[in-house]
Design an enzyme around this catalytic site. Structure first.
Site, short mmCIF file in Angstrom:
data_model
loop_
_atom_site.label_atom_id
_atom_site.label_comp_id
_atom_site.label_asym_id
_atom_site.label_seq_id
_atom_site.Cartn_x
_atom_site.Cartn_y
_atom_site.Cartn_z
N LYS A 95 -16.62 -79.13 -27.70
CA LYS A 95 -16.62 -77.77 -28.30
C LYS A 95 -16.14 -76.72 -27.29
O LYS A 95 -15.70 -75.64 -27.67
CB LYS A 95 -18.02 -77.38 -28.77
CG LYS A 95 -18.50 -78.13 -30.01
CD LYS A 95 -19.62 -77.40 -30.74
CE LYS A 95 -20.83 -77.09 -29.90
NZ LYS A 95 -21.60 -78.20 -29.33
N LYS A 133 -28.86 -77.25 -23.49
CA LYS A 133 -28.31 -77.63 -22.17
C LYS A 133 -27.37 -76.55 -21.62
O LYS A 133 -27.39 -76.24 -20.45
CB LYS A 133 -27.48 -78.93 -22.28
CG LYS A 133 -28.29 -80.18 -22.45
CD LYS A 133 -27.39 -81.40 -22.46
CE LYS A 133 -26.39 -81.40 -23.59
NZ LYS A 133 -26.95 -81.48 -24.93
N LYS A 172 -30.58 -84.04 -25.56
CA LYS A 172 -30.21 -84.12 -26.98
C LYS A 172 -29.28 -82.95 -27.37
O LYS A 172 -29.46 -81.84 -26.89
CB LYS A 172 -31.51 -84.04 -27.79
CG LYS A 172 -31.35 -84.17 -29.27
CD LYS A 172 -32.75 -84.13 -29.88
CE LYS A 172 -32.69 -84.22 -31.39
NZ LYS A 172 -31.99 -83.10 -32.02
N ASP A 200 -26.86 -87.14 -26.89
CA ASP A 200 -28.11 -87.80 -26.55
C ASP A 200 -27.90 -89.28 -26.27
O ASP A 200 -28.83 -90.00 -25.98
CB ASP A 200 -29.14 -87.61 -27.66
CG ASP A 200 -28.54 -87.77 -29.03
OD1 ASP A 200 -27.34 -88.08 -29.11
OD2 ASP A 200 -29.27 -87.58 -30.02
#
Ligand code: SF4
Length: 265
Positions: free
Chosen positions: A40, A14, A9, A123
């Site tokens: 990003k 992560k 998610k 996700d």
């Protein structure tokens, strides 16, 4: 060459897990690559002393050829790549991942590499974001989750994607949000989908402190308990032999599992 994709998610940590794994592998002398797939493009910053590198797609847009793309050298020689993403509202991030990874294969990836970590956002395993799997680049997936419902719901959805694609799951990593009975909840969830918990990472402020300095915990606080935990997680991932296609749960069964575990009504 081991190629693993880290899913989970959005906002679950992560990049923290991926960057610390990469740092731990490099520290052991493994030839390690970190490939950030988030538009990003900030996942590699802690491997690079807080520096943000130009993305592959930015360089291509400026007329660069594949071979002109320069790969950044991070902590202990980790090779860092950020794929980047399209402008907001235009284009497909997944398509960019496919183009970029093909180019990386052509120009950079070879048998001397021991391990490549793909840090994949989101996700939802849409066709685009499943690219490293669909194209057969990554052959093993680890899902980062907490014991919160929405995080497990997302993990379950990713398992549905893996099931549809026929891709193996290596296991789950619990990045703690300090919810009740978290480790055993995630462990039970993992078993119910036919997998296992490979590691539990407790919340620790050393992570934030190091990230503020632009470092992984492995680099910024190498003797800390958290650094030892990240190293152990890396060992378990390296030693992991068992992987299989997961069978997702019904979402209401996840709620039931959490209700039972936490005693909520
Ligand atoms: S494939 Fe995925 S990344 Fe591409 S446009 Fe569709 S949802 Fe977005």
């Amino acid at each position: 060459m081991r190629q693993i994709a880290i899913y989970g998610k959005g906002g679950i940590g992560k990049s923290t897990i991926s960057a610390n794994l990469a740092a731990g592998f490099a520290e052991r002398g493994l030839n390690t690559w970190y490939v950030g797939c988030d538009p990003k493009a900030d996942g590699s910053m802690t491997l690079l002393g807080g520096r943000k590198i130009p993305t592959f797609l930015e360089q291509k847009k400026e007329g660069g050829k594949d071979e002109d793309y320069s790969v950044a050298d991070g902590f202990k020689g980790v090779k860092c790549v950020e794929i980047g993403g399209p402008l907001a509202g235009v284009g497909c991030a997944g398509r960019g991942i496919i183009v970029a990874v093909h180019a990386l294969y052509k120009e950079f990836f070879d048998d001397r590499i021991d391990i490549i970590i793909y840090d994949v956002p989101g996700d939802v395993v849409c066709g685009g974001f499943a690219a490293p799997l669909r194209e057969g680049f990554a052959n093993e997936v680890f899902i980062v989750t907490s014991g919160e419902y929405l995080s497990l719901y997302a993990a379950n959805n990713i398992c549905r994607g893996l099931n549809n694609l026929g891709v193996d799951l290596g296991g789950m990593v619990c990045n703690s949000r300090e919810v009740d009975d978290e480790e055993s909840s995630v462990s039970e969830f993992a078993e119910r989908i036919g997998s296992k918990l490979v590691g539990f990472v407790p919340r620790d402020r050393v992570v934030r402190d190091c990230e503020n300095l632009g470092r992984t915990v492995i680099e910024g606080a190498p003797d800390s308990e958290q650094a030892k935990r990240f190293r152990r997680l890396g060992e378990r991932i390296l030693e992991n032999k068992k992987k299989n296609i997961p069978s997702p749960m019904a979402p209401e069964d996840i709620r039931e599992l959490l209700r039972k575990r936490t005693g909520s009504t």
